[in-house]
Design a protein around this motif. Structure first.
Motif, short mmCIF file in Angstrom:
data_model
loop_
_atom_site.label_atom_id
_atom_site.label_comp_id
_atom_site.label_asym_id
_atom_site.label_seq_id
_atom_site.Cartn_x
_atom_site.Cartn_y
_atom_site.Cartn_z
N GLU A 94 -30.91 -16.14 -35.22
CA GLU A 94 -32.26 -15.69 -34.88
C GLU A 94 -32.66 -15.89 -33.43
OE1 GLU A 94 -35.28 -16.83 -37.75
OE2 GLU A 94 -33.67 -17.20 -39.20
N ALA A 95 -32.17 -16.97 -32.80
CA ALA A 95 -32.66 -17.28 -31.45
C ALA A 95 -32.07 -16.30 -30.44
CB ALA A 95 -32.30 -18.71 -31.07
N THR A 96 -32.96 -15.62 -29.72
CA THR A 96 -32.48 -14.62 -28.76
C THR A 96 -32.22 -15.23 -27.38
OG1 THR A 96 -34.77 -14.11 -28.25
CG2 THR A 96 -33.67 -12.68 -29.84
N ALA A 97 -32.86 -16.39 -27.11
CA ALA A 97 -32.71 -16.99 -25.79
C ALA A 97 -31.53 -17.96 -25.73
CB ALA A 97 -33.99 -17.71 -25.39
N LEU A 98 -30.81 -18.09 -26.85
CA LEU A 98 -29.66 -18.99 -26.87
C LEU A 98 -28.36 -18.20 -26.84
CD1 LEU A 98 -30.75 -21.65 -29.54
CD2 LEU A 98 -30.88 -21.82 -27.05
N SER A 99 -27.40 -18.66 -26.07
CA SER A 99 -26.12 -17.95 -26.01
C SER A 99 -25.05 -18.65 -26.84
CB SER A 99 -25.65 -17.83 -24.56
OG SER A 99 -25.54 -19.10 -23.98
N ALA A 100 -25.19 -19.93 -27.10
CA ALA A 100 -24.19 -20.64 -27.91
C ALA A 100 -24.87 -21.80 -28.62
CB ALA A 100 -23.07 -21.16 -27.02
N VAL A 101 -24.44 -22.07 -29.84
CA VAL A 101 -25.02 -23.17 -30.62
C VAL A 101 -23.88 -23.93 -31.28
CG1 VAL A 101 -26.70 -23.81 -32.38
CG2 VAL A 101 -26.98 -21.66 -31.15
N SER A 102 -23.95 -25.25 -31.18
CA SER A 102 -22.92 -26.05 -31.85
C SER A 102 -23.58 -27.23 -32.54
CB SER A 102 -21.90 -26.56 -30.83
OG SER A 102 -21.10 -27.57 -31.42
N PRO A 103 -23.10 -27.57 -33.75
CA PRO A 103 -23.60 -28.79 -34.37
C PRO A 103 -22.92 -30.00 -33.74
CG PRO A 103 -21.92 -27.82 -35.75
CD PRO A 103 -22.09 -26.89 -34.58
N GLU A 104 -23.51 -31.16 -33.90
CA GLU A 104 -22.81 -32.37 -33.48
C GLU A 104 -22.97 -33.42 -34.57
OE1 GLU A 104 -22.79 -34.19 -29.24
OE2 GLU A 104 -24.04 -35.54 -30.43
N VAL A 105 -21.82 -33.89 -35.02
CA VAL A 105 -21.82 -34.97 -36.01
C VAL A 105 -21.07 -36.12 -35.36
CG1 VAL A 105 -21.23 -35.64 -38.36
CG2 VAL A 105 -21.60 -33.24 -37.82
N ASP A 221 -23.87 -35.24 -45.42
CA ASP A 221 -24.01 -33.80 -45.56
C ASP A 221 -24.95 -33.24 -44.52
OD1 ASP A 221 -26.35 -34.88 -46.45
OD2 ASP A 221 -26.54 -33.55 -48.20
N TYR A 222 -25.49 -34.09 -43.63
CA TYR A 222 -26.37 -33.59 -42.56
C TYR A 222 -25.61 -33.67 -41.23
CZ TYR A 222 -27.07 -38.63 -42.02
OH TYR A 222 -26.88 -39.97 -41.85
N ILE A 223 -26.27 -33.20 -40.20
CA ILE A 223 -25.66 -33.32 -38.86
C ILE A 223 -26.58 -34.14 -37.96
CG2 ILE A 223 -24.30 -31.19 -39.01
CD1 ILE A 223 -26.49 -29.77 -37.44
N ASN A 224 -26.00 -34.73 -36.90
CA ASN A 224 -26.77 -35.64 -36.07
C ASN A 224 -27.53 -34.94 -34.95
OD1 ASN A 224 -24.06 -37.19 -36.90
ND2 ASN A 224 -25.85 -38.54 -36.97
N GLY A 225 -27.09 -33.75 -34.61
CA GLY A 225 -27.80 -33.04 -33.54
C GLY A 225 -27.26 -31.64 -33.38
N ILE A 226 -28.00 -30.86 -32.63
CA ILE A 226 -27.54 -29.51 -32.33
C ILE A 226 -27.54 -29.35 -30.81
CG2 ILE A 226 -28.03 -27.04 -32.57
CD1 ILE A 226 -29.56 -27.76 -35.18
N TYR A 227 -26.46 -28.84 -30.28
CA TYR A 227 -26.39 -28.56 -28.85
C TYR A 227 -26.29 -27.06 -28.67
CZ TYR A 227 -26.00 -33.38 -27.54
OH TYR A 227 -26.29 -34.70 -27.34
N ALA A 228 -27.09 -26.54 -27.76
CA ALA A 228 -27.08 -25.09 -27.53
C ALA A 228 -27.19 -24.81 -26.05
CB ALA A 228 -28.25 -24.45 -28.28
N SER A 229 -26.85 -23.58 -25.69
CA SER A 229 -27.02 -23.15 -24.30
C SER A 229 -28.06 -22.04 -24.26
CB SER A 229 -25.71 -22.57 -23.75
OG SER A 229 -24.98 -23.56 -23.11
N ALA A 230 -29.03 -22.18 -23.35
CA ALA A 230 -29.95 -21.07 -23.13
C ALA A 230 -29.23 -20.03 -22.28
CB ALA A 230 -31.20 -21.56 -22.40
#
Lengths: 406, 251
Positions: A94-105, A221-230
């Motif tokens: 959905e996010a249009t201003a993000l170019s990449a999204v990664s979870p971090e566990v 079963d959860y993740i600790n954070g999300i890292y993304a690039s605008a």
């Protein structure tokens, strides 16, 4: 009297008193040199921090779970289970201003190879993580989608881990290590990245597929954070707004409810830190500016002495045709020459000082054109301001009295 | 010889010192023709210094008219007076008033710096000519402290000549000099006067006044006596009679 003549007359008068002229200039020289040096050091450290922060990632947007409170007891951020992998999917779609999204566990644990062991953090991530965090593979490869899906026990080591387990410069690709007693195959090694802006070792890490870390190492079963690039630095604020909007929706938060996550961007971090270094720079500059003011008062003082001492000269100049304004201009020119020349020497000295300080503090000192231009403008103003009153005193002398002055 | 350089009519000058009014000049009438060589004499307090200041356009009269080269000075403001001095007058002072640590040539150039119409080449040429006229072209790069008193006064005279003035005003020009050097300076003045320069000088020495063509004596703010010098002294002749060992030059 034209300006070339004016300049020549003033210069001759100054040359007649070289030592005094130099000592008067010294105040300005020290003032300008310290302002230039301080601003350069400030600018240099600002650029250094900026470089360090931007090396942390590419227009990074970080999502962390918010601290959870139950009955007034804070359970800490890492214990929060607010973020799920579905959030990552939602942001990706959905996010249009993000170019990449990664979870971090994340998981911490003992890592063993042969008789060596080390304690480090294992980051479970997806393929996009490399680009977001500006990481590069030195040898080997990154894991692929299949390995993520299969929860493969593959890993990529940071340089600090390599050094701790295999010795500096070793290439352990293909070898096997034990993380929390599970065997992992090393498929790649990361390039050295150095310390972060906050002094954190960015090479003390192991990367593995987030699925593997989540299920096999951390058992959550959860993740600790999300890292993304605008998509760009300018889009960072938009990206933050989008992330908030999307996550509030997927988390089904009520209008009145607080966010159960925090979103930060790299550019915000940069702004906060550079605003601190800016304040430091201006503070140092202002202190140095005071010495410039003292230098200006020195000019005024000497100009007064000069006017008194040269009363007969002023009388003579008036009698042979110097008008009040000619005399005024001459003394103003003298004080401006003193301050501008002091400024020139000061800028050169300040530049050298800044370079010296830069090499001592292992950061570059950057002399900006603006600060040099500013220094000259300030010097000119000082010359006019502090030269004005003595020059007026000279111009208002009566030629008859001035000629008789003993 | 009816071309008046200076024309003064019933001139008065009052000074206000606190509540007291000092009448420095109490009605002076004076005419000086072109080519005259006039010595102004008088005791201190006689008004001769005030007269010189007014003649030099450094001060303005309270009443009366002063025409210099046909122009009434009374109506001018300070800036116009400065311009006027720059173009019309040359000053020679008792204490030379040369700029220290400045070469003879640069000292002579000084008045032309205040004339925007004079270009730098012209300025230098005029200064060289003036130095030549006083016989010091070989000392043009000397500083004042490398010159004897007489030589310094010659530089000052060159400076007064450089703008080709209609009038040279000298205030006790020989006051700081020994007898022989005084005569040498008077010789130079007589020489310049022979070439047509109008010169007015103030002195209190009667023998120095005898080099002039006319003497004007002041007393209590008025002209007491005006006289043509009958037995005018010739400085060159007197110098020839002086013993040679009196020549003092310290360079």
């Amino acid at each position: 009297m034209n300006y070339t003549n004016l300049f020549r007359i003033a210069l001759r008068a100054l040359i007649r008193n070289k030592l005094r002229a130099f000592l008067t200039m010294l105040g300005i020289i020290i003032g300008v040199a310290s302002v230039i040096a301080m601003l350069a050091i400030g600018e240099g450290s600002k650029q250094k921090i900026r470089g360090q922060i931007s090396s942390m990632g590419t227009n990074m947007v970080m999502v962390m779970p918010n601290m959870q409170r139950r009955g007034g007891v804070s359970l800490g951020a890492s214990s929060s289970m607010a973020l799920k992998y579905t959030d990552v999917l939602a942001l990706r779609n959905e996010a249009t201003a993000l170019s990449a999204v990664s979870p971090e566990v994340t998981a911490t644990g003992q890592v063993i190879y042969s008789n060596q062991n080390t304690q480090t953090t294992i980051y479970g991530v997806s393929e996009e993580y490399m680009g977001i965090k500006k990481l590069e593979i030195l040898s080997g490869r990154f894991f692929n989608a299949n390995e993520i899906k299969d929860m493969s026990k593959v890993c990529i080591l940071g340089q600090t881990v390599v050094t701790n387990l295999f010795g500096a410069g070793a290439d352990p690709v293909g070898l096997s290590i034990r993380i929390k007693n599970l065997p992992f195959q090393i498929i790649g090694v990361l390039k050295d990245k150095g310390e972060s802006g906050m002094g954190q070792d960015q090479d003390d890490l192991i990367l593995a597929p987030y699925t593997t870390v989540q299920r096999r190492l951390a058992a959550i079963d959860y993740i600790n954070g999300i890292y993304a690039s605008a998509i760009s630095e300018e889009k960072s604020p938009t990206a933050i707004a989008e992330v908030e909007e999307i996550l509030r929706r997927t988390h089904k938060l009520k209008e009145s409810a607080e966010n159960d996550f925090r979103v930060m961007s790299q550019s915000e971090l940069l702004k906060t830190i550079t605003s601190i270094t800016d304040i430091m720079t201006y503070l140092l500059g202002a202190i140095a500016g005071i010495s410039l003011l003292v230098g200006g008062i020195g000019i005024m003082n000497i100009m007064f002495v000069s006017v008194t001492e040269r009363t007969r000269e002023i009388g003579l100049r008036m009698s042979i045709g110097g008008r009040g304004k000619d005399i005024m201009k001459q003394f103003l020119a003298e004080s401006i020459i003193l301050s501008i020349l002091g400024g020139v020497i000061g800028v050169v000295l300040g530049y050298l000082l800044a370079r010296l300080a830069g090499s001592l503090m292992s950061s570059h000192a950057i002399v900006k054109t603006q600060s040099v231009v500013l220094a000259f403008i300030v010097c000119f103003i000082i010359g006019v301001f502090f030269g004005w009153y003595p020059a007026r005193k000279a111009a208002n002398l009566n030629p008859i009295d001035a000629l008789r002055y003993e | 010889m009816n071309n008046n350089i200076i024309e003064i009519k019933s001139l008065r000058k009052d000074y206000h010192v606190g509540e007291v009014t000092v009448h420095a000049l109490r009605g002076v009438d004076l005419k000086i023709h072109e080519g005259e060589f006039v010595a102004i004499m008088g005791a201190s307090g006689s008004g001769k210094s005030t007269m010189l200041n007014i003649l030099g356009c450094l001060d303005k009269p309270t009443f009366g008219d002063y025409l210099l080269d046909g122009i009434n000075v009374n109506t001018m403001n300070n800036d116009a007076l400065a311009r006027f001095r720059n173009k019309k007058l040359g000053f020679v002072f008792q204490s030379y008033n040369l700029l220290a640590r400045t070469t003879a040539l640069e000292n002579v150039e000084l008045p032309l710096f205040y004339n925007p119409q004079v270009r730098s080449r012209e300025r230098k040429e005029s200064a060289l000519r003036a130095l030549e006229a006083v016989g010091l072209s070989d000392r043009m790069h000397h500083m004042p402290n490398q010159l004897s008193g007489g030589q310094q006064q010659r530089v000052a005279i060159a400076r007064s000549l450089v703008n080709d003035p209609v009038l040279i005003l000298a205030d006790e020009p020989t006051g700081n000099l020994d007898t022989r050097t005084s005569f040498e300076i008077m010789e130079l003045f007589q020489d310049l006067n022979d070439k047509g320069r109008t010169i007015v000088y103030v002195t209190h020495e009667t023998d120095i006044a005898k080099f002039a063509t006319r003497n004007v004596t002041f007393r209590d703010g008025k002209i007491q006596r005006e006289s043509i010098v009958n037995e005018r002294l010739n400085a060159r002749e007197i110098l020839e009679t002086l013993p040679v060992e009196a020549i003092e030059e310290f360079d």
